[in-house]
Design a protein around this motif. Structure first.
Motif, PDB file in Angstrom:
ATOM      1  N   ALA A  76     -16.591 -46.011   9.509  1.00  0.00           N
ATOM      2  CA  ALA A  76     -16.513 -45.246  10.757  1.00  0.00           C
ATOM      3  C   ALA A  76     -15.375 -45.823  11.592  1.00  0.00           C
ATOM      4  O   ALA A  76     -15.462 -46.954  12.076  1.00  0.00           O
ATOM      5  N   ILE A  77     -14.303 -45.059  11.752  1.00  0.00           N
ATOM      6  CA  ILE A  77     -13.126 -45.506  12.484  1.00  0.00           C
ATOM      7  C   ILE A  77     -13.236 -44.989  13.917  1.00  0.00           C
ATOM      8  O   ILE A  77     -13.224 -43.774  14.156  1.00  0.00           O
ATOM      9  N   ILE A  78     -13.345 -45.908  14.875  1.00  0.00           N
ATOM     10  CA  ILE A  78     -13.522 -45.550  16.284  1.00  0.00           C
ATOM     11  C   ILE A  78     -12.204 -45.736  17.016  1.00  0.00           C
ATOM     12  O   ILE A  78     -11.585 -46.802  16.927  1.00  0.00           O
ATOM     13  N   ILE A  79     -11.780 -44.716  17.754  1.00  0.00           N
ATOM     14  CA  ILE A  79     -10.484 -44.729  18.439  1.00  0.00           C
ATOM     15  C   ILE A  79     -10.697 -44.567  19.935  1.00  0.00           C
ATOM     16  O   ILE A  79     -11.301 -43.585  20.379  1.00  0.00           O
ATOM     17  N   HIS A  80     -10.183 -45.522  20.713  1.00  0.00           N
ATOM     18  CA  HIS A  80     -10.275 -45.474  22.168  1.00  0.00           C
ATOM     19  C   HIS A  80      -8.901 -45.471  22.831  1.00  0.00           C
ATOM     20  O   HIS A  80      -8.772 -45.829  23.996  1.00  0.00           O
ATOM     21  N   SER A  81      -7.880 -45.080  22.106  1.00  0.00           N
ATOM     22  CA  SER A  81      -6.508 -45.091  22.606  1.00  0.00           C
ATOM     23  C   SER A  81      -5.901 -43.705  22.495  1.00  0.00           C
ATOM     24  O   SER A  81      -6.065 -43.022  21.471  1.00  0.00           O
ATOM     25  N   ASP A  82      -5.175 -43.265  23.536  1.00  0.00           N
ATOM     26  CA  ASP A  82      -4.523 -41.964  23.468  1.00  0.00           C
ATOM     27  C   ASP A  82      -3.402 -41.952  22.437  1.00  0.00           C
ATOM     28  O   ASP A  82      -3.189 -40.951  21.741  1.00  0.00           O
ATOM     29  N   GLU A  83      -2.679 -43.071  22.282  1.00  0.00           N
ATOM     30  CA  GLU A  83      -1.590 -43.121  21.316  1.00  0.00           C
ATOM     31  C   GLU A  83      -2.114 -42.971  19.893  1.00  0.00           C
ATOM     32  O   GLU A  83      -1.559 -42.218  19.083  1.00  0.00           O
ATOM     33  N   ILE A  84      -3.197 -43.688  19.588  1.00  0.00           N
ATOM     34  CA  ILE A  84      -3.757 -43.599  18.237  1.00  0.00           C
ATOM     35  C   ILE A  84      -4.429 -42.244  18.035  1.00  0.00           C
ATOM     36  O   ILE A  84      -4.406 -41.688  16.935  1.00  0.00           O
ATOM     37  N   ALA A  85      -5.005 -41.696  19.101  1.00  0.00           N
ATOM     38  CA  ALA A  85      -5.601 -40.356  19.004  1.00  0.00           C
ATOM     39  C   ALA A  85      -4.538 -39.317  18.678  1.00  0.00           C
ATOM     40  O   ALA A  85      -4.758 -38.415  17.857  1.00  0.00           O
ATOM     41  N   ARG A  86      -3.369 -39.428  19.300  1.00  0.00           N
ATOM     42  CA  ARG A  86      -2.282 -38.496  18.996  1.00  0.00           C
ATOM     43  C   ARG A  86      -1.836 -38.648  17.546  1.00  0.00           C
ATOM     44  O   ARG A  86      -1.553 -37.654  16.860  1.00  0.00           O
ATOM     45  N   GLU A  87      -1.764 -39.884  17.083  1.00  0.00           N
ATOM     46  CA  GLU A  87      -1.393 -40.111  15.686  1.00  0.00           C
ATOM     47  C   GLU A  87      -2.424 -39.475  14.747  1.00  0.00           C
ATOM     48  O   GLU A  87      -2.069 -38.821  13.761  1.00  0.00           O
ATOM     49  N   ALA A  88      -3.702 -39.653  15.077  1.00  0.00           N
ATOM     50  CA  ALA A  88      -4.768 -39.138  14.207  1.00  0.00           C
ATOM     51  C   ALA A  88      -4.815 -37.618  14.188  1.00  0.00           C
ATOM     52  O   ALA A  88      -4.985 -37.001  13.127  1.00  0.00           O
ATOM     53  N   LEU A  89      -4.672 -36.987  15.357  1.00  0.00           N
ATOM     54  CA  LEU A  89      -4.893 -35.545  15.478  1.00  0.00           C
ATOM     55  C   LEU A  89      -3.612 -34.727  15.464  1.00  0.00           C
ATOM     56  O   LEU A  89      -3.670 -33.498  15.506  1.00  0.00           O
TER      57      LEU A  89
END
Length: 541
Positions: free
Chosen positions: A96-109
């Motif tokens: 389960a990869i948990i993301i709390h960063s907007d930069e990493i969220a942009r990379e993921a999505l």
């Protein structure tokens, strides 16, 4: 609906799980050793996963998840201790990869969107989507693409939205007719209940062309729901609450599927069946009408469109079972966001009256007090939309966006993401992140305006993922236009039509939230009309 416990024992659920694993652990460990004997480590096993807390053999971090009263608080605290904005938790073999960063969220999505576009294969989603027949619950592939194309090009097209504007207007009028009748009876307005009734009624109109899902008259003359409608709405929220949300049962399914751990399987089955019991008869009747009898004079709603849609060979594109599954999905996706946004926005405005004054001033300047606000006014209600955006930022309707799953090996923030990993992008943690927002817990709509707020139309979509309003990417929300209309019209009609104050029974205004991010107490208000009496419409069934 309360969680059900296993009937085979009176022990608490966490103890049951641990006992089951204690019995199974030796055999599973032995089996793994046998299967892995003679095998050498691959290079993938040496790649660096995101940081995560130490775990138990095989179970990983699942025992801590089970024992935590608040599972999201456990995740947040563990990441705080690790000082990371991306973490990997091991739940019985599921990363389960948990993301709390907007930069990493942009990379993921955005950058890695295609890599991470699957959905979890769990009982709840299989039941809700009737084994991958709906768009949102299907894995990335032909079925997903077919359903998404039909929805985006047909149901959400400008042509269809314009066709259904009259249906939405009826419920916008019913909105203030309902409140006005409550004022005349000196009744308290429960904002949460009221907002959900509005969302439910609009959704039923869009889907079926009518306010209710039964043939008999089940509504009251003032706009409140009848008993059957209440049951339908309750079952919709019951189904919504069964979606994957760090339930241990979802991670144990490959070993204990069918055991009804924590009552999860029975809950989703019961609620989904109840939702279907209302919508399926309507769909069956319409399919008979359109495909066997000869149809109606005109296409009037979403169900009509899906039933009559044909491919390039003249064959019907969507099967009745696909329509039924998609109908359940529409119901659980359309109602909670506007209702949650409305309740928190009003609460924040009452806490900071200057914000309420600005919103009312904008309404009076853009619309005036001689007519009711209409959908055509939405582009000019920038401050009101800024309030909705700020509520999305600080008070989202869920801790995480719907779960994504890695279709193949990938990377995020330089870390290795194995195939099959569950990707969870935090909504509350990103929206309240002090690295992104100054004074993140302060409710200040002005932060979403450019200059004087008139130079550019404000959108409820946050493309840079500094907070999450609607989903983005291949798995993004296809109903952004409808969602925006519902949300802004709900708030605009509420504010334009009435002056609001806390009801004495509510007590002092508290913005405390519960574990589900709802207000800990439903907001109870008293209304007073602020328009001429002739502007308040009567209820339309």
């Amino acid at each position: 609906m309360t969680m059900m416990s296993l009937t085979t024992t009176s022990l608490p659920y966490p103890i049951q799980i641990l006992l089951v694993f204690a019995i199974s652990l030796a055999s599973i460990t032995l089996l793994r050793r046998i299967l892995s004997s003679g095998l050498t480590k691959t290079k993938d096993q040496y790649r660096k996963l995101p940081p995560g807390p130490p775990g138990w053999p095989i179970l990983g971090n699942l025992p801590e998840l089970i024992m935590s009263r608040s599972r999201t608080k456990y995740l947040h605290q563990a990441m705080k201790e690790l000082k990371t904005e991306i973490a990997c938790f091991n739940f019985a073999g599921v990363h389960a990869i948990i993301i709390h960063s907007d930069e990493i969220a942009r990379e993921a999505l955005k950058e890695r969107d295609l890599d991470l576009a699957d959905r979890p294969h769990v009982f709840s989603m299989q039941t809700i989507g009737d084994k991958n027949k709906s768009m949102g619950n299907s894995p990335y592939g032909e079925q997903f693409t077919k359903m998404k194309r039909a929805i985006t090009t047909e149901l959400m097209s400008a042509k269809t939205l314009n066709m259904l504007v009259a249906s939405r207007n009826i419920e916008a009028d019913n909105l203030i007719a309902y409140v006005h009748s409550m004022y005349q009876r000196s009744e308290t307005v429960d904002v949460r209940e009221f907002s959900r009734v509005y969302g439910y009624a609009v959704t039923m109109r869009l889907l079926f062309g009518r306010r209710h899902a039964t043939k008999d008259k089940v509504y009251s003359d003032d706009g409140r729901l009848g008993e059957e409608e209440k049951k339908h709405l309750e079952s919709i929220f019951g189904t919504l609450n069964c979606l994957p949300n760090f339930s241990p049962a979802d991670y144990l399914e490959k070993w204990f599927g069918g055991w009804n751990l924590d009552g999860q399987e029975e809950m989703v089955r019961a609620n989904t069946n109840l939702v279907r019991s209302y919508s399926n008869p309507i769909i069956d009747e319409r399919v008979e009408l359109w495909r066997k009898i000869g149809g109606k004079a005109t296409v009037e709603d979403w169900i009509d469109i899906l039933i009559t849609l044909k491919d390039e060979n003249g064959k019907y594109s969507i099967t009745p079972d696909e329509i039924k599954a998609q109908c359940v999905e529409f119901c659980i996706a359309a109602i909670d966001n506007p209702a949650n946004n409305m309740e928190w926005t009003l609460a924040e405005m009452l806490k900071s009256p200057e914000i309420l004054t600005k919103a009312m001033k904008e309404l009076d300047q853009v619309v005036g007090k001689d007519r009711l606000v209409q959908e055509s006014d939405i582009p000019n209600l920038n401050y009101l939309k800024a309030c909705c955006r700020e509520t999305f930022r600080i008070h989202p309707s869920a801790h995480y966006i719907p779960t994504h799953v890695a279709r193949q090996e990938s990377t995020l923030a330089g870390y290795f993401i194995p195939k099959g990993s569950h990707i969870h992008v935090g909504r509350s943690t990103i929206g309240r992140n002090p690295k992104i927002w100054k004074d993140p817990l302060v409710y200040r709509p002005e932060r979403h305006l450019e200059g004087d707020g008139i130079s550019k139309e404000v959108s409820l979509v946050e493309s840079e993922l500094r907070f999450v309003s609607f989903g983005t990417g291949r798995r993004g929300c296809v109903g952004v236009k409808v969602g925006t209309i519902m949300m802004v019209m709900l708030l605009a009609r509420f504010l334009q039509g009435f002056n609001w104050k806390l009801h004495p029974s509510f007590g002092p205004l508290s913005l405390e939230e519960d574990d589900a991010l709802l207000m800990s107490k439903p907001l109870l208000l008293s209304a007073e009309p602020r328009l001429a009496p002739n502007l308040y419409p009567t209820f339309q069934p």
